[in-house]
Write a protein that holds these residues in place. Structure first.
Motif, PDB file in Angstrom:
ATOM      1  N   UNK A   1       0.712  -1.201  -0.144  1.00  0.00           N
ATOM      2  CA  UNK A   1      -0.226   0.011  -0.181  1.00  0.00           C
ATOM      3  C   UNK A   1       0.427   1.715   0.035  1.00  0.00           C
ATOM      4  N   UNK A   2       1.920   1.612   0.177  1.00  0.00           N
ATOM      5  CA  UNK A   2       2.989   2.388   0.187  1.00  0.00           C
ATOM      6  C   UNK A   2       3.769   2.919  -0.874  1.00  0.00           C
ATOM      7  N   UNK A   3       3.675   1.330  -1.825  1.00  0.00           N
ATOM      8  CA  UNK A   3       4.234   1.591  -2.766  1.00  0.00           C
ATOM      9  C   UNK A   3       4.063   2.829  -3.662  1.00  0.00           C
ATOM     10  N   UNK A   4       2.986   2.663  -3.974  1.00  0.00           N
ATOM     11  CA  UNK A   4       2.654   4.063  -4.944  1.00  0.00           C
ATOM     12  C   UNK A   4       2.387   5.399  -4.719  1.00  0.00           C
ATOM     13  N   UNK A   5       2.938   5.432  -3.666  1.00  0.00           N
ATOM     14  CA  UNK A   5       2.255   6.511  -2.245  1.00  0.00           C
ATOM     15  C   UNK A   5       4.279   7.213  -2.457  1.00  0.00           C
ATOM     16  N   UNK A   6       4.771   6.440  -2.746  1.00  0.00           N
ATOM     17  CA  UNK A   6       5.722   6.225  -1.891  1.00  0.00           C
ATOM     18  C   UNK A   6       6.675   6.955  -3.212  1.00  0.00           C
ATOM     19  N   UNK A   7       6.278   6.342  -4.701  1.00  0.00           N
ATOM     20  CA  UNK A   7       6.783   6.641  -5.823  1.00  0.00           C
ATOM     21  C   UNK A   7       6.398   8.153  -6.373  1.00  0.00           C
ATOM     22  N   UNK A   8       5.423   8.201  -5.921  1.00  0.00           N
ATOM     23  CA  UNK A   8       4.859   9.858  -6.355  1.00  0.00           C
ATOM     24  C   UNK A   8       5.913  11.065  -5.911  1.00  0.00           C
TER      25      UNK A   8
END
Length: 241
Positions: A85-92
């Motif tokens: 769940x952290x992957x996309x927010x981190x990438x952004x």
């Protein structure tokens, strides 16, 4: 979004901003006309990038895991080190940090863009490009370099380092990758490090700039993600104590 995740996103943004500011900054100092460091060469650039990673990790590690790299974030998720769940927010956050860092580099070297009339040189400050354009081979190069990075980061978790030493070892890993594997594509090994500054190059009114080479932009995105995934999968099958 909970407070802890917000803190981590701030860390990923700030760390990636510092990474790009110092990393693209050393490239600018080496290739732009009339700088004090003009034409200092590949060794200076690789050392500068290694130091940039070290300082960026030290500067943001108290807020987040300091991945500062979407490929590292993907690899850590595959290896079970962070929640998916952290992957996309981190990438952004990392891509936004890359844009911000590149904007500061542009401001810092303002007079030197006008003094540099080669648009390809100007683009090289912001984004990577291949020494020999061969998309499949370029992807393979980026995948190998990133696999070495992600496997190294995962392997380091199995060792014992003196408190505070890990970012220095990571910086040395970046220098080793740059010196040994970076000569083919400029070793993006980080989609945010390439995509964020490339977006900045596209939108900023940079003197003497040319095309942002979006036809190549997929390579430093696809290659690092492939390499990170392969490294994380290999790490998972190892007999860990």
């Amino acid at each position: 979004m909970d407070t802890t995740l917000w803190q981590q996103l701030i860390g990923e943004f700030v760390g990636t901003m510092i990474l790009v500011l110092l990393g693209d900054g050393v490239v600018a100092g080496s290739v732009l006309n009339k700088t004090k460091g003009f034409n200092t060469g590949w060794l200076m650039i690789t050392l500068g990038w290694g130091l940039a990673v070290t300082i960026a990790v030290y500067s943001s590690g108290f807020l987040s895991p300091a991945h500062l790299n979407p490929a590292v974030t993907l690899g850590m998720a595959i290896a079970g080190e962070i929640a998916w769940s952290s992957v996309l927010p981190y990438i952004g956050a990392q891509i936004l940090g890359g844009i911000a860092g590149a904007v500061i580099v542009w401001i810092h070297y303002m007079p030197h863009w006008k003094a540099t009339d080669d648009s390809e040189t100007i683009l090289s400050v912001f984004s990577t490009g291949p020494a020999i354009k061969s998309p499949i081979n370029n992807v393979i190069s980026e995948a190998i370099g990133t696999a070495m990075l992600v496997f190294g980061l995962l392997a380091f978790t199995q060792g014992q380092f003196t408190d505070g030493l890990n970012p220095i070892v990571v910086g040395l890993l970046i220098v080793a990758i740059g010196l040994s594997l970076g000569g083919t594509t400029g070793y993006a090994i980080n989609p945010a490090r390439d995509l964020g500054p490339r977006i900045a190059h596209q939108i900023l009114p940079i003197a003497n700039k040319g095309d942002s080479d979006w036809g190549y932009a997929w390579v430093p995105i696809a290659g690092p993600f492939i390499g990170a995934a392969l490294a994380a999968l290999l790490y998972q099958v190892l007999p860990l104590g």
